[in-house]
Design an enzyme around this catalytic site. Structure first.
Site, PDB file in Angstrom:
ATOM      1  N   GLU A  35     -12.255  57.280  25.146  1.00 51.61           N
ATOM      2  CA  GLU A  35     -11.091  57.523  24.279  1.00 51.61           C
ATOM      3  C   GLU A  35     -11.281  58.797  23.480  1.00 51.61           C
ATOM      4  O   GLU A  35     -12.341  59.007  22.878  1.00 51.61           O
ATOM      5  CB  GLU A  35     -10.921  56.319  23.338  1.00 51.61           C
ATOM      6  CG  GLU A  35      -9.507  56.024  22.970  1.00 51.61           C
ATOM      7  CD  GLU A  35      -8.685  55.547  24.174  1.00 51.61           C
ATOM      8  OE1 GLU A  35      -8.018  56.405  24.787  1.00 51.61           O
ATOM      9  OE2 GLU A  35      -8.720  54.353  24.477  1.00 51.61           O
ATOM     10  N   THR A  37     -11.584  61.703  24.628  1.00 51.18           N
ATOM     11  CA  THR A  37     -12.496  62.634  25.298  1.00 51.18           C
ATOM     12  C   THR A  37     -11.708  63.590  26.190  1.00 51.18           C
ATOM     13  O   THR A  37     -12.195  64.659  26.521  1.00 51.18           O
ATOM     14  CB  THR A  37     -13.494  61.863  26.187  1.00 51.18           C
ATOM     15  OG1 THR A  37     -12.752  60.918  26.958  1.00 51.18           O
ATOM     16  CG2 THR A  37     -14.536  61.125  25.364  1.00 51.18           C
ATOM     17  N   GLY A 129       1.213  52.479  22.614  1.00 46.33           N
ATOM     18  CA  GLY A 129       0.059  53.218  23.142  1.00 46.33           C
ATOM     19  C   GLY A 129      -0.259  52.876  24.582  1.00 46.33           C
ATOM     20  O   GLY A 129      -1.387  53.026  25.030  1.00 46.33           O
ATOM     21  N   SER A 133       5.631  57.247  27.203  1.00 44.37           N
ATOM     22  CA  SER A 133       6.118  58.628  27.368  1.00 44.37           C
ATOM     23  C   SER A 133       5.596  59.244  28.657  1.00 44.37           C
ATOM     24  O   SER A 133       6.363  59.884  29.389  1.00 44.37           O
ATOM     25  CB  SER A 133       5.788  59.527  26.171  1.00 44.37           C
ATOM     26  OG  SER A 133       4.857  58.982  25.331  1.00 44.37           O
ATOM     27  N   GLU A 165       4.963  67.461  27.813  1.00 46.59           N
ATOM     28  CA  GLU A 165       4.638  66.844  26.517  1.00 46.59           C
ATOM     29  C   GLU A 165       4.061  67.881  25.543  1.00 46.59           C
ATOM     30  O   GLU A 165       4.407  67.911  24.368  1.00 46.59           O
ATOM     31  CB  GLU A 165       3.636  65.705  26.753  1.00 46.59           C
ATOM     32  CG  GLU A 165       3.287  64.963  25.508  1.00 46.59           C
ATOM     33  CD  GLU A 165       3.648  63.493  25.543  1.00 46.59           C
ATOM     34  OE1 GLU A 165       4.062  62.979  26.597  1.00 46.59           O
ATOM     35  OE2 GLU A 165       3.500  62.863  24.488  1.00 46.59           O
ATOM     36  N   ASP A 177      -3.202  60.283  30.262  1.00 45.42           N
ATOM     37  CA  ASP A 177      -2.096  59.336  30.458  1.00 45.42           C
ATOM     38  C   ASP A 177      -1.279  59.695  31.694  1.00 45.42           C
ATOM     39  O   ASP A 177      -0.991  58.852  32.543  1.00 45.42           O
ATOM     40  CB  ASP A 177      -1.164  59.331  29.236  1.00 45.42           C
ATOM     41  CG  ASP A 177      -1.903  58.965  27.973  1.00 45.42           C
ATOM     42  OD1 ASP A 177      -3.049  58.500  28.075  1.00 45.42           O
ATOM     43  OD2 ASP A 177      -1.337  59.163  26.884  1.00 45.42           O
ATOM     44  N   TYR A 227      -3.032  62.928  15.476  1.00 43.93           N
ATOM     45  CA  TYR A 227      -3.626  63.315  16.762  1.00 43.93           C
ATOM     46  C   TYR A 227      -3.899  64.813  16.778  1.00 43.93           C
ATOM     47  O   TYR A 227      -5.005  65.257  17.087  1.00 43.93           O
ATOM     48  CB  TYR A 227      -2.657  62.941  17.892  1.00 43.93           C
ATOM     49  CG  TYR A 227      -3.219  63.132  19.276  1.00 43.93           C
ATOM     50  CD1 TYR A 227      -3.782  62.067  19.958  1.00 43.93           C
ATOM     51  CD2 TYR A 227      -3.180  64.371  19.906  1.00 43.93           C
ATOM     52  CE1 TYR A 227      -4.303  62.236  21.238  1.00 43.93           C
ATOM     53  CE2 TYR A 227      -3.703  64.552  21.172  1.00 43.93           C
ATOM     54  CZ  TYR A 227      -4.248  63.485  21.843  1.00 43.93           C
ATOM     55  OH  TYR A 227      -4.763  63.654  23.100  1.00 43.93           O
TER      56      TYR A 227
HETATM   57  C1  GLA Z   1      -3.184  59.575  23.757  1.00 39.41           C
HETATM   58  C2  GLA Z   1      -3.099  60.894  24.506  1.00 39.41           C
HETATM   59  C3  GLA Z   1      -4.185  61.008  25.574  1.00 39.41           C
HETATM   60  C4  GLA Z   1      -5.562  60.674  25.008  1.00 39.41           C
HETATM   61  C5  GLA Z   1      -5.523  59.378  24.204  1.00 39.41           C
HETATM   62  C6  GLA Z   1      -6.812  59.108  23.493  1.00 39.41           C
HETATM   63  O1  GLA Z   1      -2.884  58.509  24.604  1.00 39.41           O
HETATM   64  O2  GLA Z   1      -1.834  61.043  25.102  1.00 39.41           O
HETATM   65  O3  GLA Z   1      -4.170  62.292  26.144  1.00 39.41           O
HETATM   66  O4  GLA Z   1      -6.051  61.739  24.242  1.00 39.41           O
HETATM   67  O5  GLA Z   1      -4.485  59.387  23.232  1.00 39.41           O
HETATM   68  O6  GLA Z   1      -7.850  58.906  24.395  1.00 39.41           O
END
Ligand code: GLA
Length: 391
Positions: A35, A37, A129, A133, A165, A177, A227
């Protein structure tokens, strides 16, 4: 599922369809470990899940795009925009994800010589989460690829969706993602190196267990600004480390190298962020080895450690996510549990023995309510293939 969407499609876009619209599905994703990374050139280990977004799409004469969502457009009036006029919309937020994809495709030189109608319907909880998107972005990219014969592969579609994005919506996410949504494979998780984009699939032999996603029902609304702030802090740490070692990204360092060089990081917050990222990257590779060796116990323990690092060093977990993870850790039969995704709300992911699923739901649900006053939601998911046309 598609029958209902088809009826609505005909109502919204006209009943005299000569050609039946084409069916598509894009999954959501859950990240098992790795996560925060991805944006630092590290490894991630997500899988695509069987909750996601469905769409029907058809080409038609004209030069505009019509978009409608059964989730967001209560009065079922499509949003319409000319291909020559694609720009960010202030009033209807959700359309910016598909529009972003179209915008990037156009920037890459693709031209669209007929109009298109798309109707979306998703069963992914919003703001949880689980990559709603990324799902709508990759889904749109896939639709355009198929219907306008763009000849792009799944990795291209992931990259285009990430650019949508980053550059159009303004969220500086990594590629995890979009990659998981585009390239996921049923019964597997994907080990992806976000620096080289080299990837491999690891079979998820979870015969005796289930993946349970628990939604804290706190929408991750802070996620965007926090973020981007975390990313800046990582960049600062990288700049300081680059004064003592020639590296391209934080994940070029092993934990041992980091311990030797970390004195160069001036800001204590940046130090903590980098520490999480570098240890999490190593943990991810370690965890995938454990999984391949069939050692679920060790895999689960690394998931727990990942949560603790996200809580103490990356600091994105919030009280509700900590509560969910701690409640899960107490239950015998839970192999591991951690927050998943960006943080600041959303979900935890837990690997749970099949025989204790009800107990897990009751115990975590009741105690979560007692501690936070909120109700948790549980999704027992299966893995899925990446976004595709459905025949
Ligand atoms: C969100 C972002 C991803 C990633 C995660 C954390 O989901 O869209 O790119 O950075 O957070 O691992």
């Amino acid at each position: 599922m598609f029958e209902i969407i088809l009826q609505e499609f005909k109502k919204i876009y006209g009943t005299d369809l000569n050609i039946e619209p084409t069916k598509f599905f894009a999954p959501g994703r859950v990240n098992l470990i790795g996560e925060h990374t991805d944006h630092e050139g590290g490894n991630v280990f997500p899988c695509a899940i069987n909750l996601g977004i469905y769409a029907l799409a058809n080409l038609r004469p004209g030069n505009s795009v019509r978009l409608c969502s059964l989730n967001f457009d209560e009065n079922k009036t499509p949003f319409e925009i000319n291909f020559s006029d694609i720009k960010l919309q202030d009033s209807i937020k959700w359309v910016n994800y598909p529009l972003g994809v179209i915008n990037i495709l156009q920037n890459l030189g693709h031209k669209f010589n007929s109009g298109i109608d798309i109707l979306y319907y998703g069963n992914l909880p919003d703001g949880a989460g689980l990559s709603s998107s990324a799902a709508i972005e990759v889904l749109t990219a896939r639709i355009f690829n198929e219907l306008y014969n763009l000849n792009l592969d799944g990795v291209d579609l992931a990259k285009i969706s990430q650019r949508a994005e980053n550059e159009f919506v303004g969220m500086h996410c990594g590629i995890m993602d979009q990659f998981a949504v585009s390239m996921g494979k049923k019964n597997n998780a994907v080990l992806l190196n976000c620096s080289s984009l080299k990837y491999s699939y690891a079979p998820l032999n979870l015969d005796s267990c289930k993946i349970i996603i628990t939604n804290s029902n706190v929408q991750h609304s802070l996620a965007g600004s926090e973020y981007n702030l975390r990313r800046e802090q990582c960049e600062n740490a990288l700049k300081d480390l680059q004064t003592v070692k020639n590296i391209k990204c934080l994940c070029d360092l092993t934990p041992e190298e980091f311990e030797n060089l970390s004195g160069s990081i001036k800001n204590p917050e940046s130090f903590k962020r980098a520490k999480h990222v570098i240890y999490e990257n190593a943990r991810t590779l370690n965890a995938t080895e454990k999984l391949k060796a069939g050692d679920l116990k060790a895999f689960g323990k690394l998931m727990d450690e990942s949560h603790i690092s996200l809580r103490d060093y990356y600091q994105v977990t919030i009280f509700e996510l900590d509560t969910l993870a701690e409640l899960a850790w107490k239950i015998p039969g839970v192999y591991g549990s951690r927050m998943t995704g960006g943080g600041f709300g959303g979900c935890t992911v837990s690997i749970v023995d099949k025989n204790i699923i009800d107990e897990f739901k009751n115990s975590v649900g009741e105690n979560y309510k007692k501690s936070t006053g909120r109700s948790a939601s549980f999704y027992i998911v299966d893995t899925s293939d990446g976004a595709n046309k459905i025949l």
